[in-house]
Write a protein that holds these residues in place. Structure first.
Motif, PDB file in Angstrom:
ATOM      1  N   ILE A   1       2.556  -5.221  11.484  1.00 38.50           N
ATOM      2  CA  ILE A   1       2.546  -5.880  12.795  1.00 38.50           C
ATOM      3  C   ILE A   1       2.024  -7.312  12.731  1.00 38.50           C
ATOM      4  CG2 ILE A   1       2.214  -3.659  13.950  1.00 38.50           C
ATOM      5  CD1 ILE A   1      -0.681  -4.667  14.540  1.00 38.50           C
ATOM      6  N   SER A   2       1.476  -7.717  11.584  1.00 40.25           N
ATOM      7  CA  SER A   2       0.954  -9.083  11.461  1.00 40.25           C
ATOM      8  C   SER A   2       2.071 -10.109  11.316  1.00 40.25           C
ATOM      9  CB  SER A   2       0.012  -9.183  10.260  1.00 40.25           C
ATOM     10  OG  SER A   2       0.708  -8.989   9.037  1.00 40.25           O
ATOM     11  N   LYS A   3       3.297  -9.645  11.004  1.00 42.83           N
ATOM     12  CA  LYS A   3       4.422 -10.560  10.842  1.00 42.83           C
ATOM     13  C   LYS A   3       4.977 -10.947  12.209  1.00 42.83           C
ATOM     14  CE  LYS A   3       4.262 -10.091   6.342  1.00 42.83           C
ATOM     15  NZ  LYS A   3       3.797 -11.181   5.457  1.00 42.83           N
ATOM     16  N   GLU A   4       5.299 -12.230  12.356  1.00 40.93           N
ATOM     17  CA  GLU A   4       5.759 -12.717  13.647  1.00 40.93           C
ATOM     18  C   GLU A   4       7.202 -12.309  13.940  1.00 40.93           C
ATOM     19  OE1 GLU A   4       5.130 -16.881  13.863  1.00 40.93           O
ATOM     20  OE2 GLU A   4       2.937 -16.738  13.712  1.00 40.93           O
ATOM     21  N   LYS A   5       8.071 -12.336  12.900  1.00 40.18           N
ATOM     22  CA  LYS A   5       9.481 -12.024  13.103  1.00 40.18           C
ATOM     23  C   LYS A   5       9.728 -10.535  12.867  1.00 40.18           C
ATOM     24  CE  LYS A   5      10.970 -16.631  11.606  1.00 40.18           C
ATOM     25  NZ  LYS A   5      11.800 -17.390  10.623  1.00 40.18           N
ATOM     26  N   ASP A   6      10.621  -9.969  13.679  1.00 36.18           N
ATOM     27  CA  ASP A   6      10.922  -8.540  13.552  1.00 36.18           C
ATOM     28  C   ASP A   6      11.440  -8.202  12.157  1.00 36.18           C
ATOM     29  OD1 ASP A   6      10.127  -8.106  16.127  1.00 36.18           O
ATOM     30  OD2 ASP A   6      12.151  -8.177  16.971  1.00 36.18           O
ATOM     31  N   ALA A   7      12.272  -9.090  11.592  1.00 37.81           N
ATOM     32  CA  ALA A   7      12.851  -8.830  10.278  1.00 37.81           C
ATOM     33  C   ALA A   7      11.788  -8.759   9.192  1.00 37.81           C
ATOM     34  CB  ALA A   7      13.878  -9.906   9.937  1.00 37.81           C
ATOM     35  N   GLU A   8      10.696  -9.519   9.383  1.00 37.15           N
ATOM     36  CA  GLU A   8       9.641  -9.550   8.374  1.00 37.15           C
ATOM     37  C   GLU A   8       8.704  -8.357   8.496  1.00 37.15           C
ATOM     38  OE1 GLU A   8       7.791 -13.268   9.056  1.00 37.15           O
ATOM     39  OE2 GLU A   8       9.327 -14.446   8.003  1.00 37.15           O
ATOM     40  N   ARG A   9       8.750  -7.660   9.633  1.00 37.80           N
ATOM     41  CA  ARG A   9       7.852  -6.519   9.835  1.00 37.80           C
ATOM     42  C   ARG A   9       8.297  -5.277   9.057  1.00 37.80           C
ATOM     43  NH1 ARG A   9       5.579  -6.216  16.028  1.00 37.80           N
ATOM     44  NH2 ARG A   9       4.629  -8.302  16.078  1.00 37.80           N
ATOM     45  N   ASP A  10       9.549  -5.254   8.627  1.00 35.94           N
ATOM     46  CA  ASP A  10      10.106  -4.087   7.940  1.00 35.94           C
ATOM     47  C   ASP A  10       9.665  -4.104   6.481  1.00 35.94           C
ATOM     48  OD1 ASP A  10      11.511  -1.818   7.420  1.00 35.94           O
ATOM     49  OD2 ASP A  10      13.485  -2.768   7.406  1.00 35.94           O
ATOM     50  N   GLN A  11       8.511  -3.500   6.211  1.00 31.98           N
ATOM     51  CA  GLN A  11       7.946  -3.458   4.871  1.00 31.98           C
ATOM     52  C   GLN A  11       8.214  -2.088   4.229  1.00 31.98           C
ATOM     53  OE1 GLN A  11       5.649  -6.184   3.460  1.00 31.98           O
ATOM     54  NE2 GLN A  11       7.003  -7.157   4.947  1.00 31.98           N
ATOM     55  N   VAL A  12       8.140  -2.041   2.893  1.00 34.19           N
ATOM     56  CA  VAL A  12       8.229  -0.768   2.175  1.00 34.19           C
ATOM     57  C   VAL A  12       7.086  -0.691   1.173  1.00 34.19           C
ATOM     58  CG1 VAL A  12      10.733  -0.474   2.379  1.00 34.19           C
ATOM     59  CG2 VAL A  12       9.798  -1.751   0.444  1.00 34.19           C
ATOM     60  N   VAL A  13       6.664   0.528   0.909  1.00 34.69           N
ATOM     61  CA  VAL A  13       5.749   0.776  -0.198  1.00 34.69           C
ATOM     62  C   VAL A  13       6.544   1.478  -1.279  1.00 34.69           C
ATOM     63  CG1 VAL A  13       4.925   2.895   0.946  1.00 34.69           C
ATOM     64  CG2 VAL A  13       3.655   1.948  -0.984  1.00 34.69           C
ATOM     65  N   LEU A  14       6.485   0.951  -2.512  1.00 36.64           N
ATOM     66  CA  LEU A  14       7.159   1.557  -3.651  1.00 36.64           C
ATOM     67  C   LEU A  14       6.147   2.396  -4.418  1.00 36.64           C
ATOM     68  CD1 LEU A  14       8.927  -1.078  -3.017  1.00 36.64           C
ATOM     69  CD2 LEU A  14       9.748  -0.822  -5.360  1.00 36.64           C
ATOM     70  N   PHE A  15       6.514   3.640  -4.737  1.00 31.77           N
ATOM     71  CA  PHE A  15       5.558   4.525  -5.398  1.00 31.77           C
ATOM     72  C   PHE A  15       6.277   5.534  -6.279  1.00 31.77           C
ATOM     73  CE2 PHE A  15       6.693   6.337  -1.329  1.00 31.77           C
ATOM     74  CZ  PHE A  15       6.926   7.669  -1.607  1.00 31.77           C
ATOM     75  N   SER A  16       5.512   6.155  -7.173  1.00 35.47           N
ATOM     76  CA  SER A  16       6.033   7.215  -8.041  1.00 35.47           C
ATOM     77  C   SER A  16       5.094   8.402  -7.980  1.00 35.47           C
ATOM     78  CB  SER A  16       6.133   6.734  -9.492  1.00 35.47           C
ATOM     79  OG  SER A  16       7.108   5.732  -9.626  1.00 35.47           O
ATOM     80  N   PRO A  17       5.636   9.620  -7.901  1.00 30.10           N
ATOM     81  CA  PRO A  17       4.797  10.821  -7.964  1.00 30.10           C
ATOM     82  C   PRO A  17       4.382  11.115  -9.394  1.00 30.10           C
ATOM     83  CG  PRO A  17       7.078  11.438  -7.743  1.00 30.10           C
ATOM     84  CD  PRO A  17       7.046   9.941  -7.656  1.00 30.10           C
ATOM     85  N   PHE A  18       3.259  11.791  -9.576  1.00 30.85           N
ATOM     86  CA  PHE A  18       2.824  12.155 -10.922  1.00 30.85           C
ATOM     87  C   PHE A  18       2.012  13.442 -10.889  1.00 30.85           C
ATOM     88  CE2 PHE A  18      -0.835   9.741  -9.400  1.00 30.85           C
ATOM     89  CZ  PHE A  18      -1.894  10.513  -9.840  1.00 30.85           C
ATOM     90  N   VAL A  19       1.977  14.100 -12.025  1.00 31.16           N
ATOM     91  CA  VAL A  19       1.067  15.212 -12.271  1.00 31.16           C
ATOM     92  C   VAL A  19       0.307  14.868 -13.529  1.00 31.16           C
ATOM     93  CG1 VAL A  19       0.816  17.657 -12.810  1.00 31.16           C
ATOM     94  CG2 VAL A  19       2.572  16.915 -11.198  1.00 31.16           C
ATOM     95  N   SER A  20      -1.013  14.818 -13.463  1.00 33.44           N
ATOM     96  CA  SER A  20      -1.833  14.435 -14.610  1.00 33.44           C
ATOM     97  C   SER A  20      -2.598  15.645 -15.111  1.00 33.44           C
ATOM     98  CB  SER A  20      -2.806  13.313 -14.221  1.00 33.44           C
ATOM     99  OG  SER A  20      -3.646  12.969 -15.308  1.00 33.44           O
TER     100      SER A  20
END
Length: 259
Positions: A211-230
């Motif tokens: 929500i800190s982004k001023e433009k609607d297009a910039e608000r669409d963020q993604v988090v990239l992640f990988s699952p793991f078992v350790s």
């Protein structure tokens, strides 16, 4: 032999299924096990032994055999020291590669594909519990861990409270309903890619709003992640990056290059 050099167990298995001869020799008299034994690729070495191969008497024999190999081209005939210098100079950090988000998004090999609604709904993305299927791990005795890459951690510390809460809800939504915080919906996976050569793993991307982004297009963020078992102690995810959705393919490519 190439599979043995690269610890590629999957390809080595296919070779044997198709009738490969463990004693097949190169022009220099090398067999596949000379490579796997010298480089200490134990899984492939054991597979070759199970399919009729036999170990060199000692590691020095494997090394002497490898030294006798005929160069494949004029370029590969350079001295070992020269080859090392070339390798070292070529080992650049992934971030220095001349990539662009637009190029990665339009390149089929580099793009992090967007899932259809049906694809997303047909797969189980509860990254904490579903990874324990077909294992002997007791789910009551493991830690559920979210590991953040340093830049992701720094982003979390500087993000406004609402945006950080949206990000945390993505992680919380990867848990099964029985242990998920009340009021948090299951996380929807927006993009998915498989990364790796001999060992592959998933890179997933989920949307959230900044929500800190001023433009609607910039608000669409993604988090990239990988699952793991350790081992038998921890299950969870590794968060690689937080970025605009338009840059997801770039970050997936950087992860792949680094791997």
């Amino acid at each position: 032999m190439i599979a043995a050099q690269n610890d590629d167990l999957f390809t080595a298995k296919i070779c044997f299924e198709l009738g490969a001869d463990a004693y097949a020799k190169s022009p220099e008299g090398l067999t596949a096990i000379d490579f796997s034994f010298f480089f200490e690729h134990k899984r492939v070495t054991n597979l070759i032994l199970q399919n009729g191969g036999s170990l060199p008497q000692k590691q020095s024999e494997a090394w002497n055999s490898l030294q006798s190999m005929t160069p494949l081209s004029a370029d590969s005939s350079r001295s070992w020291d020269d080859a090392l210098k070339v390798a070292e100079s070529a080992a650049l950090p992934a971030e220095t590669l001349m990539e662009s988000p637009e190029k990665c998004e339009t390149d089929e090999d580099k793009r992090m594909n967007i899932l259809t609604s049906q694809e997303s709904s047909n797969m189980d993305f509860s990254c904490f519990e579903s990874r324990l299927i077909d294992s002997n791990i007791n789910p009551d005795q493991v830690q559920r861990v979210a590991l953040l890459e340093q830049k992701v951690y720094n982003w979390c510390m500087s993000a406004d409270p609402t945006t950080r809460s949206n990000f945390i809800d993505v992680l919380e939504g990867l848990k099964p309903p029985s242990v998920r915080r009340p009021g948090v919906n299951a996380t929807k996976i927006h993009r998915r890619a498989m990364v790796g050569t001999t060992t592959t793993f998933e890179v997933l991307a989920s949307r959230f709003e900044d929500i800190s982004k001023e433009k609607d297009a910039e608000r669409d963020q993604v988090v990239l992640f990988s699952p793991f078992v350790s081992g038998v102690t921890s299950i969870g995810i590794l968060a690689w990056a937080v970025a605009p959705d338009s840059e997801a393919s770039l970050y997936k490519t950087l992860v792949a290059n680094t791997e």
